[in-house]
Design an enzyme around this catalytic site. Structure first.
Site, PDB file in Angstrom:
ATOM      1  N   ASP A  21      -4.253   5.397 -18.301  1.00  6.95           N
ATOM      2  CA  ASP A  21      -3.997   6.381 -17.220  1.00  6.95           C
ATOM      3  C   ASP A  21      -2.707   7.148 -17.518  1.00  6.95           C
ATOM      4  O   ASP A  21      -2.653   8.374 -17.409  1.00  6.95           O
ATOM      5  CB  ASP A  21      -3.825   5.672 -15.868  1.00  6.95           C
ATOM      6  CG  ASP A  21      -5.046   4.913 -15.399  1.00  6.95           C
ATOM      7  OD1 ASP A  21      -5.626   5.293 -14.385  1.00  6.95           O
ATOM      8  OD2 ASP A  21      -5.421   3.926 -16.058  1.00  6.95           O
ATOM      9  N   GLU A  44      -2.234  12.325 -10.760  1.00  2.00           N
ATOM     10  CA  GLU A  44      -2.261  11.076  -9.990  1.00  2.00           C
ATOM     11  C   GLU A  44      -1.075  10.171 -10.322  1.00  2.00           C
ATOM     12  O   GLU A  44      -0.533   9.520  -9.435  1.00  2.00           O
ATOM     13  CB  GLU A  44      -3.565  10.307 -10.258  1.00  2.00           C
ATOM     14  CG  GLU A  44      -3.568   8.966  -9.545  1.00  2.00           C
ATOM     15  CD  GLU A  44      -4.805   8.113  -9.756  1.00  2.00           C
ATOM     16  OE1 GLU A  44      -5.736   8.545 -10.463  1.00  2.00           O
ATOM     17  OE2 GLU A  44      -4.821   7.000  -9.214  1.00  2.00           O
ATOM     18  N   ASP A  90     -10.322   8.486 -14.028  1.00  2.00           N
ATOM     19  CA  ASP A  90     -10.962   8.182 -12.757  1.00  2.00           C
ATOM     20  C   ASP A  90     -11.925   7.024 -12.997  1.00  2.00           C
ATOM     21  O   ASP A  90     -12.718   7.063 -13.940  1.00  2.00           O
ATOM     22  CB  ASP A  90     -11.706   9.424 -12.254  1.00  2.00           C
ATOM     23  CG  ASP A  90     -12.357   9.193 -10.898  1.00  2.00           C
ATOM     24  OD1 ASP A  90     -11.662   8.735  -9.967  1.00  2.00           O
ATOM     25  OD2 ASP A  90     -13.562   9.465 -10.774  1.00  2.00           O
ATOM     26  N   THR A  92     -10.502   3.645 -12.765  1.00  5.36           N
ATOM     27  CA  THR A  92      -9.618   2.680 -13.434  1.00  5.36           C
ATOM     28  C   THR A  92     -10.074   1.239 -13.215  1.00  5.36           C
ATOM     29  O   THR A  92     -10.019   0.416 -14.130  1.00  5.36           O
ATOM     30  CB  THR A  92      -8.169   2.850 -12.926  1.00  5.36           C
ATOM     31  OG1 THR A  92      -7.766   4.181 -13.212  1.00  5.36           O
ATOM     32  CG2 THR A  92      -7.216   1.888 -13.614  1.00  5.36           C
ATOM     33  N   HIS A 167     -14.578  -0.234  -3.835  1.00  8.55           N
ATOM     34  CA  HIS A 167     -13.778   0.032  -2.632  1.00  8.55           C
ATOM     35  C   HIS A 167     -14.661   0.059  -1.382  1.00  8.55           C
ATOM     36  O   HIS A 167     -14.538   0.957  -0.542  1.00  8.55           O
ATOM     37  CB  HIS A 167     -13.008   1.353  -2.765  1.00  8.55           C
ATOM     38  CG  HIS A 167     -12.032   1.382  -3.897  1.00  8.55           C
ATOM     39  ND1 HIS A 167     -12.309   1.950  -5.125  1.00  8.55           N
ATOM     40  CD2 HIS A 167     -10.770   0.897  -4.006  1.00  8.55           C
ATOM     41  CE1 HIS A 167     -11.264   1.820  -5.924  1.00  8.55           C
ATOM     42  NE2 HIS A 167     -10.321   1.189  -5.287  1.00  8.55           N
ATOM     43  N   GLY A 189     -15.847   5.482  -9.706  1.00 11.67           N
ATOM     44  CA  GLY A 189     -15.349   6.823 -10.016  1.00 11.67           C
ATOM     45  C   GLY A 189     -16.000   7.933  -9.205  1.00 11.67           C
ATOM     46  O   GLY A 189     -17.214   7.941  -9.011  1.00 11.67           O
ATOM     47  N   LYS A 193     -19.796   9.643 -10.053  1.00 10.70           N
ATOM     48  CA  LYS A 193     -20.816   9.788  -9.014  1.00 10.70           C
ATOM     49  C   LYS A 193     -21.302  11.236  -8.922  1.00 10.70           C
ATOM     50  O   LYS A 193     -22.490  11.476  -8.723  1.00 10.70           O
ATOM     51  CB  LYS A 193     -20.266   9.284  -7.674  1.00 10.70           C
ATOM     52  CG  LYS A 193     -20.305   7.746  -7.618  1.00 10.70           C
ATOM     53  CD  LYS A 193     -19.963   7.199  -6.256  1.00 10.70           C
ATOM     54  CE  LYS A 193     -18.516   6.875  -6.079  1.00 10.70           C
ATOM     55  NZ  LYS A 193     -18.005   5.807  -6.939  1.00 10.70           N
TER      56      LYS A 193
HETATM   57  N1  A2P Z   1      -8.588   2.439  -1.883  1.00  8.23           N
HETATM   58  C1  A2P Z   1      -8.347   3.159  -2.974  1.00  8.23           C
HETATM   59  N2  A2P Z   1      -7.156   3.088  -3.607  1.00  8.23           N
HETATM   60  C2  A2P Z   1      -6.911   3.821  -4.702  1.00  8.23           C
HETATM   61  N3  A2P Z   1      -7.806   4.661  -5.273  1.00  8.23           N
HETATM   62  C3  A2P Z   1      -8.982   4.772  -4.691  1.00  8.23           C
HETATM   63  C4  A2P Z   1      -9.341   4.030  -3.524  1.00  8.23           C
HETATM   64  N4  A2P Z   1     -10.599   4.341  -3.198  1.00  8.23           N
HETATM   65  C5  A2P Z   1     -11.003   5.244  -4.105  1.00  8.23           C
HETATM   66  N5  A2P Z   1     -10.048   5.517  -5.007  1.00  8.23           N
HETATM   67  C6  A2P Z   1     -10.104   6.471  -6.117  1.00  8.23           C
HETATM   68  O1  A2P Z   1     -11.306   7.195  -5.994  1.00  8.23           O
HETATM   69  C7  A2P Z   1     -12.189   6.887  -7.066  1.00  8.23           C
HETATM   70  C8  A2P Z   1     -13.590   6.789  -6.533  1.00  8.23           C
HETATM   71  O2  A2P Z   1     -13.684   5.635  -5.710  1.00  8.23           O
HETATM   72  P1  A2P Z   1     -14.803   4.556  -5.976  1.00  8.23           P
HETATM   73  O3  A2P Z   1     -14.885   4.293  -7.450  1.00  8.23           O
HETATM   74  O4  A2P Z   1     -14.379   3.380  -5.175  1.00  8.23           O
HETATM   75  O5  A2P Z   1     -16.046   5.202  -5.464  1.00  8.23           O
HETATM   76  C9  A2P Z   1     -11.669   5.586  -7.637  1.00  8.23           C
HETATM   77  O6  A2P Z   1     -12.075   5.441  -8.960  1.00  8.23           O
HETATM   78  C10 A2P Z   1     -10.174   5.772  -7.467  1.00  8.23           C
HETATM   79  O7  A2P Z   1      -9.693   6.693  -8.446  1.00  8.23           O
HETATM   80  P2  A2P Z   1      -8.849   6.170  -9.743  1.00  8.23           P
HETATM   81  O8  A2P Z   1      -9.745   5.227 -10.474  1.00  8.23           O
HETATM   82  O9  A2P Z   1      -8.598   7.440 -10.453  1.00  8.23           O
HETATM   83  O10 A2P Z   1      -7.612   5.521  -9.195  1.00  8.23           O
HETATM   84 MG    MG Z   2      -9.642   8.880  -9.395  1.00 10.10          MG
HETATM   85 MG    MG Z   3      -5.854   5.359  -9.548  1.00 12.93          MG
HETATM   86 MG    MG Z   4      -7.184   7.963 -11.780  1.00 15.19          MG
END
Ligand code: A2P
Ligand code: MG
Ligand code: MG
Ligand code: MG
Length: 278
Positions: A21, A44, A90, A92, A167, A189, A193
């Site tokens: 990242d 980010e 995205d 992570t 999440h 991500g 999606k």
């Molecule tokens: N509660 C959270 N805390 C931090 N990042 C989140 C959270 N929910 C969603 N995200 C970010 O949104 C993206 C899509 O959510 P999800 O994968 O849960 O559908 C995640 O990959 C993450 O991005 P990132 O991976 O860049 O930190």
């Molecule tokens: Mg993200």
């Molecule tokens: Mg993140």
């Molecule tokens: Mg990210």
């Protein structure tokens, strides 16, 4: 990844950062700022003005994209009207678990607060099936279209919804239940999606929760809109992306593929959920 040490830092609850990242963000921000001094870029992973190895700095442009006709509405846009939102990695959480194809790199371009352009790069596309053709880059610009890939329509007569895998919450599940989908695809991500929507593998992306931030949705929203789809909050309102906007997308995410009735899906979201994400 190949070093066997991801350099994980816990930023918060269920919120990781890895060396990938940090490195990807430095690469993107240094490259963009050298080509476009004074461009507003929000990443980010915080400020990344540090030194990077010179071979990380991208100094060329995509000639294929430059050869295209710029839509009339953007010809006179000034640098100060633009905000670039960078999500260097995205997905992570999935990256750290080895689900590499869930990972994307997102660069979104907003003009006067509206998400109009974006790049979704999927570095590990094909990693298990055809490693010779590793990775793909999809871009979109509203008024011009989508490049790097030809969008496909999702199958008719059913509802496939994609949502979070890492999440989730009772509210996220309640929203899914209310929509009575035939299939739910739980993947990581926001970029990944939206790629499923563009590929015709899902009709809608539904996330009735806080957690996503502006860098998660700017590029996906623009690429999806360029293909005829739509990404809004759970109430059907567009997010805005000006430099001063608050980062969290506190009203959730609801996105639909081109040709899907966005409003009819919004209308099925129960009042209780709308109030929880008011
Ligand atoms: N509660 C959270 N805390 C931090 N990042 C989140 C959270 N929910 C969603 N995200 C970010 O949104 C993206 C899509 O959510 P999800 O994968 O849960 O559908 C995640 O990959 C993450 O991005 P990132 O991976 O860049 O930190
Ligand atoms: Mg993200
Ligand atoms: Mg993140
Ligand atoms: Mg990210």
């Amino acid at each position: 990844m190949s070093r066997g040490d991801l350099g994980i830092v816990e930023k918060g609850k269920n919120d990781l950062q890895t060396e990938a990242d940090r490195s990807a963000q430095k690469c993107i921000i240094v490259s963009l700022s050298q080509q476009y001094p004074n461009l507003t870029i929000i990443g980010e992973e915080g400020n990344s003005n540090s030194e990077v190895p010179s071979d990380w700095v991208v100094t060329d442009c995509d000639q294929g994209v430059l050869a295209m006709q710029c839509p009339e509405e953007y010809v006179n846009v000034g640098l100060k009207d633009i905000t670039v939102w960078v999500d260097p990695l995205d997905g992570t959480s999935e990256y750290a678990q080895g689900l590499l194809d869930h990972v994307t790199v997102l660069v979104g371009l907003a003009i006067k607060g509206k998400a109009v352009g974006g790049v979704i790069h999927q570095p590990y596309y094909n990693w298990l099936t055809d490693a010779d053709k590793l990775g793909r880059t999809i871009w979109g610009l509203k008024g011009l279209g989508v490049g790097g890939f030809t969008p496909r329509a999702p199958p008719e007569g059913q509802l496939i919804i994609t949502t979070t895998r890492s999440h989730s919450s009772p509210l996220v599940q309640e929203a899914l239940d209310a929509l009575k989908p035939d299939t739910v695809l739980r993947v990581g991500g926001a970029g990944h999606k939206v790629l499923l929507l563009l590929e015709g593998k899902a009709h809608a992306y539904v996330f009735a929760s806080k957690g996503c931030k502006k860098w998660d949705t700017c590029a996906p929203e623009a690429v999806l809109a360029a293909s005829g789809g739509k990404l809004t909050d759970i109430h059907g309102n567009l997010y805005t992306y000006e430099e001063t906007v608050a980062h969290p997308n506190n009203q959730g995410v609801l996105a639909t593929a081109a040709g899907i009735d966005h409003t009819s899906i919004i209308n099925k979201i129960p009042q209780r959920i709308r109030e929880a994400l008011a």
